[in-house]
Design an enzyme around this catalytic site. Structure first.
Site, PDB file in Angstrom:
ATOM      1  N   LYS A  42      80.645  10.889  29.332  1.00 46.64           N
ATOM      2  CA  LYS A  42      80.308   9.543  29.354  1.00 46.64           C
ATOM      3  C   LYS A  42      81.667   8.858  29.686  1.00 46.64           C
ATOM      4  O   LYS A  42      81.154   7.850  30.497  1.00 46.64           O
ATOM      5  CB  LYS A  42      79.849   9.278  27.801  1.00 46.64           C
ATOM      6  CG  LYS A  42      78.645   9.670  27.236  1.00 46.64           C
ATOM      7  CD  LYS A  42      78.282   9.250  26.034  1.00 46.64           C
ATOM      8  CE  LYS A  42      78.881   9.665  24.819  1.00 46.64           C
ATOM      9  NZ  LYS A  42      78.488   9.271  23.464  1.00 46.64           N
ATOM     10  N   GLU A  55      77.969   9.703  19.101  1.00 48.34           N
ATOM     11  CA  GLU A  55      78.942   8.224  19.062  1.00 48.34           C
ATOM     12  C   GLU A  55      78.171   7.374  19.940  1.00 48.34           C
ATOM     13  O   GLU A  55      77.681   7.598  20.989  1.00 48.34           O
ATOM     14  CB  GLU A  55      80.098   8.640  19.628  1.00 48.34           C
ATOM     15  CG  GLU A  55      80.961   9.588  18.643  1.00 48.34           C
ATOM     16  CD  GLU A  55      82.074  10.033  19.187  1.00 48.34           C
ATOM     17  OE1 GLU A  55      83.311   9.498  19.430  1.00 48.34           O
ATOM     18  OE2 GLU A  55      82.351  11.237  19.702  1.00 48.34           O
ATOM     19  N   ARG A 102      77.424  23.875  25.698  1.00 49.63           N
ATOM     20  CA  ARG A 102      76.821  22.749  26.099  1.00 49.63           C
ATOM     21  C   ARG A 102      76.167  23.207  27.293  1.00 49.63           C
ATOM     22  O   ARG A 102      76.171  23.968  28.194  1.00 49.63           O
ATOM     23  CB  ARG A 102      78.278  21.762  26.525  1.00 49.63           C
ATOM     24  CG  ARG A 102      79.108  21.968  27.424  1.00 49.63           C
ATOM     25  CD  ARG A 102      80.231  21.252  27.695  1.00 49.63           C
ATOM     26  NE  ARG A 102      79.248  20.193  28.573  1.00 49.63           N
ATOM     27  CZ  ARG A 102      80.147  19.016  28.967  1.00 49.63           C
ATOM     28  NH1 ARG A 102      81.442  18.582  28.321  1.00 49.63           N
ATOM     29  NH2 ARG A 102      79.412  18.148  29.716  1.00 49.63           N
TER      30      ARG A 102
END
Length: 561
Positions: free
Chosen positions: A271, A35, A261
């Site tokens: 983020k 994204e 992750r």
């Protein structure tokens, strides 16, 4: 020929191998789908390496697709930085760059399909009401009062949404699934919302935007992705991923597989939280060397090869764990130990006056750029009667354990002579301003008469220096896992950046000054201090700034122990 190391150690490879056994003609396709709402970090590097390396391993393709469904948080500068980071790591995506926004017309048609099948409806509940109606893990949700509208009415209302006849938040499109599902994501998730904001690709063509979960799976299908790889936090989303594919007319159904992750000690990878650090001026931007964005790591002096080696070492599993920061440092330290030029720098200078040398005394020494690699060449250093040493390399009061320069004791200057400290000079505030020493000119390259080798310290001649700033970076947080803390800002390390003003060798400095505008990353081991690189962003020709990439040893873990 397959890389057997990857084949045997990666559970995803085992899945792919089985798929190839079932279908010898399988055309492997994967993608990296960021994204564009921030810069990439070390966690993204793990995903990049996995997807691109698999595409190479199985002679397939890896697309770069921006899942750009939220123009409120997206920016073209993020797109540019992501493209740069992928190229910097040494990867090349297949064909042209793709955007989910390219498929908006198709996605709109698929949404209409769901409405016509009675599987989607326009809802007028606001965000807070939707959250309230959804229920909790322990209590089922309840149906929206707008859930049973007719198909015709929903088609008309959805068209009105598209035409901009509703305000933001006044209406949304939801899937009609199961408000009592054990998976909260399946309790009539929102598929489309209204946003009156210019999009970086589609400009003002659309005022309704698909949610990530709706656009992501359909974009995978449109691109013919065979293996959709994501991290474990999307495990529950797989139900919705498969539901959307099943209930629309797409003919290709990718398979989603999840892996753990990357969680890194003393670091924030979210983020959203990184942006908070920037907005509060705790860090200077997305490329601040104290955060593990690829831009920050690059500025700090990390190389693509060191990051890829780190990703290979941590592997790909389904088990979430916290990776030691020291492992990342090990990878870059190992590389720079082989490639960095050795030179001397003084970060906190104090003058040493060699009283038995004439003020015009000047000697030149040719020293190696790397003691174990003659091919890296040599450089020249100058020796005069006045030099700088590190302030920490002298102690006025006697200390038996102190193995550096002290009054009445001998020390060897690196590549040079043995000196003896005889007295000191102080200013009116009792601060030492210089050390008066005797220099034994018979000790160059020789052992002292007592055959007892003294400790060695580094130095620079006062007449052979260029001033420089040194930025010493430590962990930004003083706890191992700040991601788990609600008030993560409380755990900021106040000493995460320490600036020193000192000197580097003149010849080395002049070489750097000539190349400062070439955007070439130059790496150095400042002897006895650490590995440094030039900061190409803040440095000027007449003002050099060095970032410490990593210490000579694992200082952080040694402090903890």
């Amino acid at each position: 020929m397959m890389n057997t190391k990857i084949k045997n150690n990666n559970f995803i490879c085992q899945i792919i191998n089985k798929d190839f056994n079932k279908n010898k003609d399988l055309s492997f396709r994967t993608r990296f789908p960021p994204e564009p709402n921030g810069y990439l970090h070390i966690g993204h590097a793990k995903s990049i390496c996995l997807n691109f390396e698999l595409a190479h391993l199985y002679k397939g393709q890896c697309n770069l697709r921006f899942d750009d469904t939220n123009p409120l948080k997206e920016n073209i500068k993020y797109i540019d930085s992501i493209k740069y980071d992928i190229n910097w790591l040494g990867y090349k995506w297949y064909g042209e760059i793709r955007y989910s926004s390219e498929y908006f017309s198709k996605l709109y048609q698929y949404a209409q399909e769901l409405i016509k099948k009675g599987l989607a409806y326009v809802d007028h509940l606001n965000k807070e009401q939707i959250r309230e109606y959804r229920g909790t893990l322990n209590t089922p949700g309840k149906n929206s009062p707008y859930r049973n509208r007719t198909i015709k009415e929903n088609i008309e209302l959805f068209q009105k949404m598209k035409k901009g006849e509703f305000s933001e938040g006044e209406a949304c499109l939801r899937a009609k699934i199961d408000m009592s599902s054990s998976f909260i994501i399946m309790r009539d998730p929102v598929l489309y919302r209204i946003i009156f904001t210019k999009h970086h690709q589609t400009k003002k063509k659309w005022c309704i935007y698909p949610m990530y979960d709706f656009a992501h799976c359909l974009s995978d299908s449109i691109e013919g992705i065979t293996h959709s790889l994501c991290t474990l936090e999307f495990q529950d989303n797989k139900c919705l991923y498969n539901w959307i594919l099943k209930h629309t007319s797409v003919t290709h159904h990718p398979k989603q597989y999840e892996f753990s992750r990357l969680n890194l000690e003393f670091s924030i990878l979210s983020k959203r939280k990184l942006k908070i650090l920037i907005d509060k001026n705790i860090i200077k931007g997305w490329d601040d060397p104290r955060i593990p964005t690829l831009s920050g790591l690059r500025r700090k002096g990390y190389t693509p090869s060191s990051i890829k080696e780190f990703c290979q070492k941590i592997g790909v599993t389904k088990q979430n764990n916290l990776i030691e920061f020291g492992m990342l440092e090990y990878c870059i330290r190992k590389e720079l130990n082989q490639t960095a030029i050795r030179t001397m720098a003084i970060l906190e200078p104090i003058k040493v006056f060699l009283y038995n040398l004439d003020q015009n005394h000047k000697e030149k020494f040719i020293v190696p750029n790397h003691p174990d690699n003659p091919e890296m060449g040599t450089h020249e250093i100058i020796f005069t009667n006045t030099i700088y040493i590190e302030r920490s390399d002298f102690k006025e009061k006697y200390d038996k354990k102190y193995k550096r320069l002290k009054l009445g004791e001998k020390i060897r200057l690196r590549y040079s002579y043995i000196i003896t400290a005889e007295k000191i000079e102080k200013d009116k505030d009792n601060n030492i301003i210089s050390i008066i020493c005797y220099c034994d000119l018979h000790t160059l390259g020789k052992k002292p008469k007592n055959n007892k080798n003294p400790p060695v310290i580094h130095w620079i001649s006062v007449n052979n220096t260029i001033p420089a700033e040194f930025r010493l970076y430590s962990q930004l947080f003083n706890i191992k896992n700040p991601e788990q803390q609600k008030n993560f800002l409380f755990y900021i390390n106040p000493a995460s950046l320490i600036k020193k003003n000192g000197f580097i060798e003149k010849k080395i400095g002049e070489t750097i000054q000539k190349k400062i505008n070439d955007n070439i990353k130059l790496f150095f081991q400042f002897e006895r201090i650490g590995y440094f690189c030039i900061d190409n962003i803040d440095s000027k020709k007449n003002y050099l700034i060095f970032n410490r990439t990593v210490s000579l040893r694992d200082i952080w873990n040694s402090k903890k122990n």
